[in-house]
Design a protein around this motif. Structure first.
Motif, short mmCIF file in Angstrom:
data_model
loop_
_atom_site.label_atom_id
_atom_site.label_comp_id
_atom_site.label_asym_id
_atom_site.label_seq_id
_atom_site.Cartn_x
_atom_site.Cartn_y
_atom_site.Cartn_z
N LYS A 1 0.85 -1.18 0.00
CA LYS A 1 0.00 0.00 0.00
C LYS A 1 0.88 1.23 0.00
N LEU A 2 0.49 2.21 -0.82
CA LEU A 2 1.22 3.47 -0.89
C LEU A 2 0.26 4.60 -0.55
N VAL A 3 0.66 5.43 0.43
CA VAL A 3 -0.17 6.56 0.85
C VAL A 3 0.65 7.84 0.70
N VAL A 4 0.03 8.86 0.09
CA VAL A 4 0.66 10.16 -0.04
C VAL A 4 -0.15 11.17 0.77
N ASN A 5 0.54 11.76 1.75
CA ASN A 5 -0.09 12.77 2.59
C ASN A 5 0.90 13.92 2.77
N ASN A 6 1.32 14.48 1.62
CA ASN A 6 2.31 15.54 1.59
C ASN A 6 1.87 16.57 0.56
N PRO A 7 1.52 17.79 0.95
CA PRO A 7 1.04 18.78 -0.02
C PRO A 7 2.07 19.11 -1.09
N ALA A 8 3.37 18.83 -0.81
CA ALA A 8 4.41 19.08 -1.81
C ALA A 8 4.55 17.94 -2.80
N GLY A 9 3.92 16.80 -2.54
CA GLY A 9 3.86 15.71 -3.50
C GLY A 9 5.03 14.76 -3.47
N LEU A 10 4.92 13.72 -4.30
CA LEU A 10 5.89 12.62 -4.38
C LEU A 10 6.30 12.42 -5.83
N ASP A 11 7.62 12.31 -6.08
CA ASP A 11 8.14 12.02 -7.40
C ASP A 11 8.48 10.54 -7.49
N LEU A 12 7.91 9.89 -8.52
CA LEU A 12 8.18 8.47 -8.73
C LEU A 12 9.41 8.37 -9.64
N LEU A 13 10.52 7.86 -9.07
CA LEU A 13 11.78 7.79 -9.81
C LEU A 13 12.17 6.35 -10.09
N GLY A 14 11.18 5.54 -10.38
CA GLY A 14 11.37 4.13 -10.71
C GLY A 14 10.00 3.50 -10.87
N ASN A 15 9.92 2.42 -11.64
CA ASN A 15 8.65 1.73 -11.81
C ASN A 15 8.20 1.11 -10.49
N THR A 16 6.94 1.26 -10.16
CA THR A 16 6.42 0.81 -8.88
C THR A 16 5.12 0.04 -9.09
N VAL A 17 5.00 -1.07 -8.34
CA VAL A 17 3.80 -1.92 -8.41
C VAL A 17 3.16 -1.96 -7.03
N LEU A 18 1.83 -1.84 -6.99
CA LEU A 18 1.08 -1.93 -5.73
C LEU A 18 0.20 -3.17 -5.73
#
Length: 708
Positions: free
Chosen positions: A111-128
C-alpha cells in the motif's frame, strides 16, 4: 501449566516485537555523517504487522539489503531502493513530509499513501498489491509507471490536490482479473492543477494473467487541428487484454474548452484517422466513447460541415472532412436520391454505379479515405454535404509510379507547384491535372515548369503522374499563390461536345505564339473528325506569354453518342478568324500526334499559312439561322425560278446525315433541321455541312447539353 506456558510464550513474542521495533526506530533516528538510514548489503530488516515506524531521514536500501514492510513505514524524506527489483512486503509506506519527496528504484509495495502537499516524485517503476491512498499531494510519474494490481483500490479524496500526474511518458496502470470498471485518478499541474480522471468499463474481454490498461494525458490541444477543440488529450494503452469491448469516460475541466462546448464530440485521434463518438455532456464536462474495441488517444473536437458543389458532367472530388459514416455510397446517398448521380470512380477504376435490376447501386470502392480523390459524374449540378471531423494534418500521400488521383484534404488553398516542388527536384514529377484539364507541367525549352492550376483548392481532387514512387506531404497551412493565372477563354464559335469539365483530357500546348501570327480574338478548335473536343479563344495575355493550352476531353463511353475524342484518332486544329474557318497546320515539337488520354502535345502553328475550309459561303444562295443552334435551325432558300432542289445535312467528311428536301420548288423555300439524323436520333454536337444543290455552309449544332 498449559495456560501459564501459553501466556509466557505470548509475552515473549510481544516483548520481541517491541524490542525489534525499538531497535529499528533507534537505528532510523541515529544521526550519521550522511544523515541517511542505510540498510547495507546482507542486512535484513522487517517491520512486523501492527507496527508503525517513523523516520525523519532519507532511507537507503543498498543492493543486497532487505527491507520487509508488513506493518507501516512513515517517511518524512526520501526512499531509495538499489535492488534490481524489491518486494517490500504487503504493508504500507506513507510519505508525509512537507517538502517534495521521492521514491527511487524498482519497488513492489502493498500500500502506498501520499499525505504531503508538496507531492511525491516516482523515480522508478512501482507496483502496488493493494491500495493507493491519495490523502493530500500529487504523485508525479515522470517517465516511470505506477501499476496497480487487480485487487488494488483507490482511497482518500482524489482531487486536483490529491491525484496522479501522468503527463510524461510514465503511465498509471491497472490490472484486471475480468470485466469491470476502474477510475484512473489522473490530472496535471501545468499552471493551474486540474483533476481530469478517466473511467474505463470492460464489458467483455479475455484477460491474461499479466495484463493492464494504462493512461497518460497532456494538457494541450490535439496537434494538426486548429479549430474548436479541447486543450486536453488522454492516451489509453493495454497489454494482455484481447477481444474486449470497453466504455471510456473522460472528465475535463471547464477551462479546457476553447470554443463552443455544445459542439464537442469525443474523438479518437490516434492511431488512425479521426473517429467520432458521443457528444460532450456539457453539464458534467465529460466526454464518452462506447463499445471501443481498441485503445488510442482521445480528445474533444468539433465536427464540421462542408457542402461540395458538383458540376454537371465529370468532377474530381476529395474531402477535408472525415465523415461520421465513411461508406462512400452512404456519403453520396442524397445525390443518389436526387437522381443525379451517374458514377463514382477511384484511381483503380473501381466504381459506385447503378446495376439496375442486377442489384441497384453497388459500392465497389468502399470507404472514403483522406488521401484519395474520386471522379464523379452527375447529370445535373448537385451538392454533396458531408459532416464529420477534420483530416489530421500534416498528411503524407503516397504517389505510386504512373497516374494517381489524390485528395487535397485541407480547408485552405495552397500553391500546387510549391506542394510538389520536392517531387520536381527529385525528377519524379511528370504532370498534374485538375478536373478541367489545367496542368502543372514541364514546357522544357519553352519556359520550364508552368503552373496553370495555380492553387490546390479544398474539396477538389487532382491527377498526378510520377515516374517513380514518392510522397506528397500536405501541411495544415502552406504557401498560397497570389500569382494570377491568365484566364483561358472558351471558344464561342467552336462548341465542344462534352458537358462541363470533361474527363481524361489531352493537353494541346501551342508554344512560341509570338512567331505564330495568331491574333487576340482568334478561336482555335481541337477536332476528332467532325467532333469538336476542345476550344479556346486566344487572348493578348497568351500572345505575350508565348503559349496557350487547350484541354481536349476524351469520350467517357457512358452514352451511345460520343462526347469526346477517341484514343488513337488523329488530332486536327481549326481556326476561326473574322467569321472565316481555316484548317491549321501544326508542327509537332513533342508528344503524341494522335489523341491520348491524359497525354500532351506540344506544337507550333503558323497562322500566316492557313488552308481555307471550302464551304462556298459567298456563293451560297441560302441562309442558315441561328448558327450555332441548340434545338432547331431554319434554312431559307431563295429560288426565283422553278427548279429541282436537293437539300441535305452532311458531316465534314461528306457522309450523309439527313435529307431535308428533294423536289421541284418555285420561289422561297423554308426548311427546319432539329439536329436529328434519318433515324430520328440526335446527332452529336459539332460542325456539319448544310448542302443545297452543291452549295454548302458550315453549321454548328451545339445540342441539348442535358442529353449528352
Amino acid at each position: 501449566m498449559n495456560h501459564r506456558h501459553s501466556f509466557l510464550k505470548e509475552m515473549r513474542s510481544i516483548l520481541f516485537r517491541i524490542f525489534s521495533a525499538y531497535l529499528l526506530i533507534v537505528s532510523l533516528c541515529q544521526p550519521t555523517a550522511t544523515a541517511d538510514n542505510v540498510f547495507m548489503s546482507g542486512a535484513t530488516i522487517r517491520i512486523n504487522p501492527g507496527t508503525f515506524v517513523t523516520t525523519f531521514q532519507d532511507v537507503l536500501v543498498e543492493n543486497g539489503g532487505m527491507l520487509t514492510i508488513d506493518g507501516s513505514l512513515i517517511l518524512k524524506y526520501n526512499f531509495t531502493n538499489q535492488n534490481p527489483v524489491a518486494d517490500l512486503g504487503k504493508g504500507t509506506i506513507v510519505f508525509s513530509g512537507t517538502s517534495p519527496q521521492s521514491i527511487v528504484g524498482q519497488n513492489i509495495l502493498g500500500k502506498l499513501v501520499v499525505n504531503n502537499p508538496a507531492g511525491l516524485d516516482l523515480l522508478g517503476n512501482t507496483v502496488l498489491y493493494n491500495e493507493l491512498g491519495l490523502l493530500n499531494g500529487t504523485i508525479r510519474l515522470g517517465a516511470n509507471n505506477l501499476t496497480l494490481g487487480n485487487q488494488s483500490t483507490i482511497s482518500g479524496n482524489p482531487s486536483a490536490s490529491a491525484m496522479v500526474v501522468a503527463t510524461g511518458s510514465g503511465e498509471l496502470r491497472k490490472s484486471f482479473s475480468g470485466t469491470g470498471s476502474f477510475t484512473f485518478p489522473v490530472g496535471d499541474e501545468s499552471g493551474k492543477a486540474e483533476f481530469t480522471p478517466v473511467t474505463v468499463s470492460f464489458t467483455t474481454g479475455n484477460f491474461a494473467t499479466e495484463n493492464y490498461a494504462g493512461v497518460t494525458l497532456k494538457p494541450t490541444g490535439y496537434p494538426g487541428y486548429s479549430g474548436n477543440s479541447l486543450n486536453r488529450t488522454w492516451s489509453l494503452t493495454q497489454s494482455g487484454i484481447s477481444g474486449f469491448k470497453v466504455d471510456a469516460l473522460f472528465q475535463y475541466a471547464a477551462g479546457d474548452n476553447t470554443g463552443n462546448e455544445n459542439e464537442l464530440y469525443c474523438t479518437q485521434v490516434e492511431p488512425d484517422q479521426l473517429v467520432s463518438y458521443n457528444p460532450s455532456n456539457v453539464g458534467l464536462h465529460q466526454l464518452s466513447a462506447s463499445g471501443l474495441g481498441s485503445f488510442g488517444t482521445f480528445t474533444g473536437i468539433t465536427r464540421i460541415k462542408t457542402d461540395i458543389t458538383l458540376e454537371a458532367g465529370w468532377n474530381l472530388f476529395s474531402s477535408y472532412v472525415t465523415p461520421v459514416d465513411q461508406d462512400l455510397k452512404d456519403d453520396f446517398q442524397s445525390v443518389i436520391n436526387k437522381g443525379t448521380l451517374k458514377k463514382v470512380m477511384d484511381e483503380n477504376s473501381k466504381t459506385i454505379e447503378n446495376a439496375g435490376t442486377f442489384g441497384g447501386w453497388k459500392n465497389n470502392i468502399g470507404k472514403l479515405t483522406s488521401y484519395e480523390g474520386y471522379k464523379v459524374n452527375v447529370t445535373a449540378a448537385s451538392t454533396l454535404s458531408l459532416e464529420g471531423l477534420p483530416v489530421r494534418l500534416p498528411i503524407g500521400i503516397i504517389l505510386n509510379k504512373g497516374w494517381n488521383i489524390i485528395s487535397y484534404p485541407t480547408a485552405s488553398a495552397q500553391d500546387a507547384k510549391v506542394l510538389l516542388q520536392t517531387c520536381i527536384d527529385e525528377g519524379r514529377l511528370n504532370k498534374v491535372m485538375d478536373e478541367s484539364g489545367k496542368t502543372l507541367e514541364n514546357f522544357g525549352a519553352f519556359g520550364g515548369w508552368k503552373n496553370s492550376i495555380g492553387n490546390f483548392t479544398p474539396s477538389h481532387g487532382y491527377k498526378v503522374n510520377v515516374t517513380e514512387n514518392c510522397v506528397l506531404t500536405i501541411p495544415e497551412k502552406g504557401t498560397y499563390s497570389a500569382v494570377v493565372v491568365p484566364e483561358v477563354l472558351p471558344g464561342t464559335y467552336f462548341k465542344p461536345i462534352f458537358v462541363g469539365n470533361g474527363t481524361d483530357h489531352m493537353n494541346i500546348h501551342l508554344v512560341n505564339l509570338q512567331s505564330s501570327g495568331l491574333r487576340p480574338g482568334d478561336e482555335i478548335g481541337v477536332f476528332d473528325g467532325e467532333y469538336c473536343v476542345g476550344s479556346v479563344t486566344v487572348g493578348s495575355e497568351q500572345i505575350t506569354g508565348g503559349w496557350v493550352s487547350i484541354a481536349a476531353s476524351s469520350n467517357d463511353e457512358l452514352n451511345e453518342i460520343p462526347d469526346g475524342f477517341t484514343t488513337g484518332h488523329p488530332v486536327s486544329l481549326q481556326l476561326v478568324r473574322e467569321g472565316q474557318t481555316f484548317l491549321v497546320n501544326a508542327a509537332i515539337v513533342s508528344g503524341s500526334e494522335t489523341f491520348e488520354k491524359n497525354g500532351s502535345m506540344f506544337a507550333q502553328v503558323n497562322s500566316l499559312v492557313l488552308t481555307d475550309i471550302q464551304s462556298n459561303e459567298e456563293m451560297a444562295q441560302f441562309k442558315c439561322f441561328p448558327n450555332p443552334f441548340t434545338q432547331e435551325m431554319t434554312i431559307e432558300v431563295q429560288n426565283p425560278e422553278k427548279a429541282e432542289i436537293t437539300e441535305e445535312i452532311c458531316n465534314l467528311s461528306g457522309q450523309h446525315i439527313k435529307s431535308l428536301f428533294k423536289g421541284i420548288n418555285n420561289g422561297s423555300l423554308v426548311l427546319k433541321w432539329n439536329g436529328q439524323n434519318e433515324s430520328g436520333q440526335p446527332v452529336a454536337p459539332g460542325v456539319y455541312l448544310c448542302k443545297v444543290n452543291g452549295q454548302t455552309k458550315q453549321v454548328i449544332y451545339q445540342g441539348n447539353k442535358g442529353e449528352h
